[in-house]
Design a protein around this motif. Structure first.
Motif, PDB file in Angstrom:
ATOM      1  N   THR A 181       8.362  -0.594  -0.987  1.00 43.11           N
ATOM      2  CA  THR A 181       7.182   0.069  -1.533  1.00 43.11           C
ATOM      3  C   THR A 181       7.537   1.483  -1.986  1.00 43.11           C
ATOM      4  OG1 THR A 181       5.926  -1.179   0.104  1.00 43.11           O
ATOM      5  CG2 THR A 181       4.766   0.577  -1.042  1.00 43.11           C
ATOM      6  N   SER A 182       7.058   1.857  -3.180  1.00 42.42           N
ATOM      7  CA  SER A 182       7.495   3.128  -3.752  1.00 42.42           C
ATOM      8  C   SER A 182       6.512   3.601  -4.814  1.00 42.42           C
ATOM      9  CB  SER A 182       8.886   2.980  -4.376  1.00 42.42           C
ATOM     10  OG  SER A 182       8.901   1.899  -5.303  1.00 42.42           O
ATOM     11  N   ALA A 183       6.656   4.882  -5.171  1.00 44.66           N
ATOM     12  CA  ALA A 183       5.843   5.492  -6.223  1.00 44.66           C
ATOM     13  C   ALA A 183       6.726   6.359  -7.101  1.00 44.66           C
ATOM     14  CB  ALA A 183       4.718   6.331  -5.618  1.00 44.66           C
ATOM     15  N   ALA A 184       6.404   6.397  -8.400  1.00 43.23           N
ATOM     16  CA  ALA A 184       7.121   7.246  -9.357  1.00 43.23           C
ATOM     17  C   ALA A 184       6.099   7.835 -10.324  1.00 43.23           C
ATOM     18  CB  ALA A 184       8.182   6.451 -10.104  1.00 43.23           C
ATOM     19  N   LEU A 185       6.288   9.076 -10.665  1.00 45.31           N
ATOM     20  CA  LEU A 185       5.348   9.784 -11.542  1.00 45.31           C
ATOM     21  C   LEU A 185       6.144  10.573 -12.572  1.00 45.31           C
ATOM     22  CD1 LEU A 185       2.339  10.720 -12.023  1.00 45.31           C
ATOM     23  CD2 LEU A 185       2.850  12.614 -10.478  1.00 45.31           C
ATOM     24  N   VAL A 186       5.809  10.383 -13.843  1.00 43.58           N
ATOM     25  CA  VAL A 186       6.401  11.179 -14.916  1.00 43.58           C
ATOM     26  C   VAL A 186       5.324  12.116 -15.442  1.00 43.58           C
ATOM     27  CG1 VAL A 186       7.637  11.176 -17.101  1.00 43.58           C
ATOM     28  CG2 VAL A 186       7.903   9.248 -15.525  1.00 43.58           C
ATOM     29  N   VAL A 187       5.577  13.403 -15.341  1.00 45.88           N
ATOM     30  CA  VAL A 187       4.636  14.425 -15.798  1.00 45.88           C
ATOM     31  C   VAL A 187       5.385  15.403 -16.696  1.00 45.88           C
ATOM     32  CG1 VAL A 187       3.025  16.253 -15.133  1.00 45.88           C
ATOM     33  CG2 VAL A 187       3.251  14.227 -13.697  1.00 45.88           C
ATOM     34  N   ASP A 188       4.949  15.497 -17.929  1.00 43.49           N
ATOM     35  CA  ASP A 188       5.526  16.456 -18.868  1.00 43.49           C
ATOM     36  C   ASP A 188       7.054  16.332 -18.927  1.00 43.49           C
ATOM     37  OD1 ASP A 188       5.112  18.379 -20.810  1.00 43.49           O
ATOM     38  OD2 ASP A 188       5.337  20.053 -19.415  1.00 43.49           O
ATOM     39  N   GLY A 189       7.542  15.076 -18.880  1.00 39.27           N
ATOM     40  CA  GLY A 189       8.967  14.833 -19.018  1.00 39.27           C
ATOM     41  C   GLY A 189       9.781  14.966 -17.759  1.00 39.27           C
ATOM     42  N   ARG A 190       9.134  15.188 -16.609  1.00 39.30           N
ATOM     43  CA  ARG A 190       9.863  15.283 -15.338  1.00 39.30           C
ATOM     44  C   ARG A 190       9.504  14.101 -14.452  1.00 39.30           C
ATOM     45  NH1 ARG A 190      10.028  20.191 -10.795  1.00 39.30           N
ATOM     46  NH2 ARG A 190      11.187  18.968  -9.221  1.00 39.30           N
ATOM     47  N   LEU A 191      10.519  13.537 -13.788  1.00 45.22           N
ATOM     48  CA  LEU A 191      10.319  12.376 -12.934  1.00 45.22           C
ATOM     49  C   LEU A 191      10.276  12.790 -11.469  1.00 45.22           C
ATOM     50  CD1 LEU A 191      10.243   9.284 -12.448  1.00 45.22           C
ATOM     51  CD2 LEU A 191      12.745   9.306 -12.557  1.00 45.22           C
ATOM     52  N   ALA A 244       9.875  10.764  -7.740  1.00 45.10           N
ATOM     53  CA  ALA A 244       9.891   9.402  -7.210  1.00 45.10           C
ATOM     54  C   ALA A 244      10.323   9.420  -5.755  1.00 45.10           C
ATOM     55  CB  ALA A 244      10.830   8.506  -8.025  1.00 45.10           C
ATOM     56  N   ALA A 245       9.709   8.549  -4.960  1.00 42.48           N
ATOM     57  CA  ALA A 245      10.037   8.477  -3.533  1.00 42.48           C
ATOM     58  C   ALA A 245       9.655   7.111  -3.000  1.00 42.48           C
ATOM     59  CB  ALA A 245       9.315   9.587  -2.757  1.00 42.48           C
ATOM     60  N   GLU A 246      10.340   6.719  -1.939  1.00 42.54           N
ATOM     61  CA  GLU A 246      10.088   5.430  -1.288  1.00 42.54           C
ATOM     62  C   GLU A 246       9.274   5.635  -0.019  1.00 42.54           C
ATOM     63  OE1 GLU A 246      13.871   2.891  -1.405  1.00 42.54           O
ATOM     64  OE2 GLU A 246      14.538   4.890  -2.019  1.00 42.54           O
ATOM     65  N   TRP A 255       8.818   7.929   4.785  1.00 41.77           N
ATOM     66  CA  TRP A 255       7.733   8.445   5.627  1.00 41.77           C
ATOM     67  C   TRP A 255       7.461   7.529   6.816  1.00 41.77           C
ATOM     68  CZ3 TRP A 255       8.045   9.822   0.600  1.00 41.77           C
ATOM     69  CH2 TRP A 255       7.773  11.157   0.254  1.00 41.77           C
ATOM     70  N   SER A 256       7.455   6.237   6.600  1.00 38.70           N
ATOM     71  CA  SER A 256       7.118   5.304   7.674  1.00 38.70           C
ATOM     72  C   SER A 256       8.240   5.140   8.686  1.00 38.70           C
ATOM     73  CB  SER A 256       6.754   3.928   7.101  1.00 38.70           C
ATOM     74  OG  SER A 256       7.900   3.267   6.593  1.00 38.70           O
ATOM     75  N   GLY A 257       9.497   5.372   8.261  1.00 37.81           N
ATOM     76  CA  GLY A 257      10.632   5.155   9.134  1.00 37.81           C
ATOM     77  C   GLY A 257      11.017   3.697   9.284  1.00 37.81           C
ATOM     78  N   ILE A 258      10.363   2.792   8.545  1.00 34.00           N
ATOM     79  CA  ILE A 258      10.660   1.360   8.584  1.00 34.00           C
ATOM     80  C   ILE A 258      11.471   1.014   7.348  1.00 34.00           C
ATOM     81  CG2 ILE A 258       9.694  -0.969   8.636  1.00 34.00           C
ATOM     82  CD1 ILE A 258       7.132   0.297   9.797  1.00 34.00           C
ATOM     83  N   LYS A 259      12.691   0.549   7.541  1.00 34.12           N
ATOM     84  CA  LYS A 259      13.567   0.297   6.406  1.00 34.12           C
ATOM     85  C   LYS A 259      12.937  -0.718   5.461  1.00 34.12           C
ATOM     86  CE  LYS A 259      18.463   0.127   5.407  1.00 34.12           C
ATOM     87  NZ  LYS A 259      19.823   0.064   5.987  1.00 34.12           N
ATOM     88  N   HIS A 260      12.938  -0.393   4.201  1.00 34.94           N
ATOM     89  CA  HIS A 260      12.306  -1.174   3.134  1.00 34.94           C
ATOM     90  C   HIS A 260      10.781  -1.205   3.263  1.00 34.94           C
ATOM     91  CE1 HIS A 260      16.332  -2.430   2.147  1.00 34.94           C
ATOM     92  NE2 HIS A 260      16.473  -3.040   3.303  1.00 34.94           N
ATOM     93  N   HIS A 261      10.233  -0.496   4.257  1.00 36.65           N
ATOM     94  CA  HIS A 261       8.783  -0.508   4.521  1.00 36.65           C
ATOM     95  C   HIS A 261       8.284  -1.953   4.580  1.00 36.65           C
ATOM     96  CE1 HIS A 261       5.049   1.604   5.050  1.00 36.65           C
ATOM     97  NE2 HIS A 261       4.464   0.915   4.110  1.00 36.65           N
ATOM     98  N   ARG A 262       9.076  -2.794   5.241  1.00 33.56           N
ATOM     99  CA  ARG A 262       8.804  -4.232   5.278  1.00 33.56           C
ATOM    100  C   ARG A 262       7.863  -4.557   6.425  1.00 33.56           C
ATOM    101  NH1 ARG A 262      14.046  -7.205   4.356  1.00 33.56           N
ATOM    102  NH2 ARG A 262      13.560  -6.601   2.211  1.00 33.56           N
ATOM    103  N   HIS A 263       6.890  -5.413   6.157  1.00 32.27           N
ATOM    104  CA  HIS A 263       5.907  -5.782   7.167  1.00 32.27           C
ATOM    105  C   HIS A 263       6.339  -7.044   7.907  1.00 32.27           C
ATOM    106  CE1 HIS A 263       2.829  -2.875   5.940  1.00 32.27           C
ATOM    107  NE2 HIS A 263       3.316  -3.055   4.734  1.00 32.27           N
ATOM    108  N   THR A 264       5.859  -7.166   9.141  1.00 33.85           N
ATOM    109  CA  THR A 264       6.193  -8.357   9.921  1.00 33.85           C
ATOM    110  C   THR A 264       5.448  -9.578   9.404  1.00 33.85           C
ATOM    111  OG1 THR A 264       4.458  -7.747  11.501  1.00 33.85           O
ATOM    112  CG2 THR A 264       6.700  -7.039  12.002  1.00 33.85           C
TER     113      THR A 264
END
Length: 574
Positions: free
Chosen positions: A13-23, A25-27, A31-40
């Motif tokens: 799970t991730s988000a990316a934002l392009v604003v005025d030509g700047r990228l 992005a973060a996963e 924040w969650s500390g769960i690799k790949h933010h994978r659910h059980t």
């Protein structure tokens, strides 16, 4: 000030934002500390809430300022009619109203390929995406999910030219299903070769270097048929999501629950055969896509593009002059591809520059006096003396945590959240493997000053650590800690404008004559790459690192002597 948001709600799970030509992005895993933010629970969808909030805050905008919102589709059922609307509504409900109302879906594989193409700098390129499975939204050639997709890519259009789809064909006892998922094939075999607790795909790729591909090669090749027009047919169930059916090879039943019954040498031989057959299959498809497009550049993405040994074969054997692997070719990168699609193809904005690394995330913060753990002492305000000080520590074979600048996006530490070490000492490598609780056969990657790369490696690496290169035999003894058993290394080239590692590499080169460092991700086993200075301090103490550099502060373990008086003299100067 145009703004486009890209999202991935599924694995990674991730988000990316392009604003005025700047990228930005973060996963979400950071924040969650769960690799790949994978659910059980399989199929659970979540919004990348904290990574999304960070992107907005860092760009200084609110939801009402976003012009377009795109997400990578992952609906496995046919995309026609109410199924597509259902997926869109389901995802929109997870977002704040202004964003959810503007949400639109892009096929999973198209999001993957654009995360590479729109950052490659090439106007005309062939695209190839290979993973376990994508969405039905991109299945233009028949029912089912994307597995293998070939593209002809240009600034004004995206043409899907090739697609590998599952088939039902006649068999001796009735119809049988034939798969095309090389992603499932590699994962299924890895689960039968690598013991539980180790990351299967990456570990099998590493173990393959120790094996003999001839031992099981003929039997593994029987599992995949290569047909005309780039066709791939994987025998059932090895090309499906079935991870339980034993595989009969060499007179033995290989299964996930009996991996440890096999000696490592036997498992290495099977791993070597799988790696070779897998690479040959991908090259087979890539050559077909080259014939279709006539392009000189191949943009490769999808989960299979994380296989750095495969990428080395693609660069050499696929018929393309240039290989560009997306900075984040795994599922998290689909958020980047979706955002760049909206930015360029929908809003008509100019493409972003080719990146030197993927440092698109948050800054780490600073080490306060209250953060210094027992057993360490802090030397603050080193300023320009930081890089020579850390270079001295590394030259003395100490293992150093290195936290500098924006967080990397993707699974590779590119010099912003790294653990660094001397590349020439196998004892340091072995200690680091023990610290990270990794299998002893797994290699570490070198980060090298780009202008010196050709002196040490016979073939090219890349800036995102996504490709193996062959180490020059005359140089291998000097960099034994980063040279794998097969004489290769997964090389990260560091250009002159790299903000994370460049100055430190230059200082280490002056001190040792080596223009490269061992660079591995700063994380605990099974956990994501860390995000903040506070997390880095805790991890340094828990892992027992010799030192940590954050900003212009160094934490030095009490057992580590002052490197040639540098720290003491630097402190006195201030």
């Amino acid at each position: 000030m145009p703004a486009v948001l890209g999202l991935n709600f599924h694995h990674d799970t991730s988000a990316a934002l392009v604003v005025d030509g700047r990228l930005y992005a973060a996963e979400e895993e950071r924040w969650s500390g769960i690799k790949h933010h994978r659910h059980t629970r399989k199929g659970v969808l979540t919004a990348p809430a904290r990574s999304l909030n960070w992107c907005m805050e860092a760009a200084g905008i609110g939801p009402e300022d976003v012009d377009a919102v795109w997400a990578a589709s992952m609906r496995p059922t046919p995309a026609a009619g109410w199924w597509l609307a259902k997926e869109r509504d389901e995802l929109a409900a997870l977002l704040p109203a202004p964003l959810g109302e503007n949400l639109r879906l892009l096929s999973h594989h198209t999001s993957h390929v654009l995360s590479g193409y729109l950052l490659s700098g090439d106007d005309h390129a062939a695209g190839l995406v290979i993973d376990a499975g994508g969405s039905a939204l991109g299945s233009d050639f028949g029912p089912g999910r994307e597995r293998i997709t070939g593209y002809d890519l240009r600034p004004d259009r995206i043409d899907r030219l090739h697609q590998g789809m599952p088939l039902v064909v006649p068999g001796p006892v009735g119809p049988r299903r034939v798969h095309s998922s090389l992603g499932h094939f590699y994962r299924n075999l890895a689960q039968r070769v690598i013991p539980p607790g180790d990351e299967p795909e990456g570990s099998m790729m590493a173990l393959a270097a120790l094996g003999d591909p001839l031992r099981y090669g003929p039997q593994v090749r029987e599992l995949i048929q290569l047909g005309d027009e780039g066709e791939i047919r994987v025998a059932h169930p090895m090309g499906s999501a079935d991870s339980g059916t034993p595989l009969l090879i060499g007179g033995r039943a290989w299964a996930a629950d009996n991996v440890t019954d096999r000696p490592e040498a036997e498992r290495a031989d099977l791993a070597a055969a799988v790696q070779e057959v897998f690479a040959d299959s991908v090259v087979h498809v890539a050559r077909h896509v080259q014939r279709l497009t006539g392009a000189s550049t191949l943009v490769f993405s999808g989960g299979c593009a994380l296989n750095s040994h495969l990428n080395g074969h693609l660069a050499a054997d696929s018929g393309f002059d240039t290989l560009f692997v997306a900075p984040a070719p795994h599922d998290a990168g689909t958020a980047v591809g979706a955002a760049l699609y909206g930015w360029h193809y929908q809003l008509g904005q100019a493409r972003l520059p080719v990146p030197t690394d993927a440092a698109w995330g948050p800054e780490p913060g600073h080490i306060s006096d209250t953060l210094v753990p027992p057993g360490y002492r802090a030397i603050p305000r080193l300023g320009k003396a930081l890089a020579p000080t850390v270079a001295a520590l590394l030259a003395d074979r100490h293992i150093v945590g290195w936290v500098r600048g924006p967080l990397e996006f993707g699974p590779r530490a590119l010099g912003h959240r790294s653990i660094l070490a001397h590349p020439g000492h196998t004892g340091t490598r072995d200690r680091l493997n023990a610290i990270k609780r990794r299998a002893a056969y797994r290699p570490f990657a070198p980060a090298v000053l780009a202008e010196h790369s050709a002196n040490w490696f016979e073939t090219e690496g890349d800036p995102f650590m996504n490709r193996v290169a062959r180490v020059r035999p005359s140089r291998a003894p000097r960099i034994a800690a980063v040279t794998h058993h097969d004489g290769t290394a997964r090389v990260q080239t560091v250009s002159a404008d790299h903000q994370g590692l460049r100055e430190l590499l230059e200082q280490f080169h002056r001190r040792t004559g080596l223009p490269l460092l061992l660079n591995t991700s700063f994380n605990r086993k099974g956990a994501p790459i860390l995000r903040t200075a506070e997390q880095a301090v805790r991890a340094t103490a828990e892992l027992g690192l010799d030192a940590l550099a954050v900003g212009d502060t160094v934490l030095l373990a009490d057992h580590v002597p002052d490197p040639h008086g540098l720290l003491l003299s630097n402190t006195r100067e201030r």
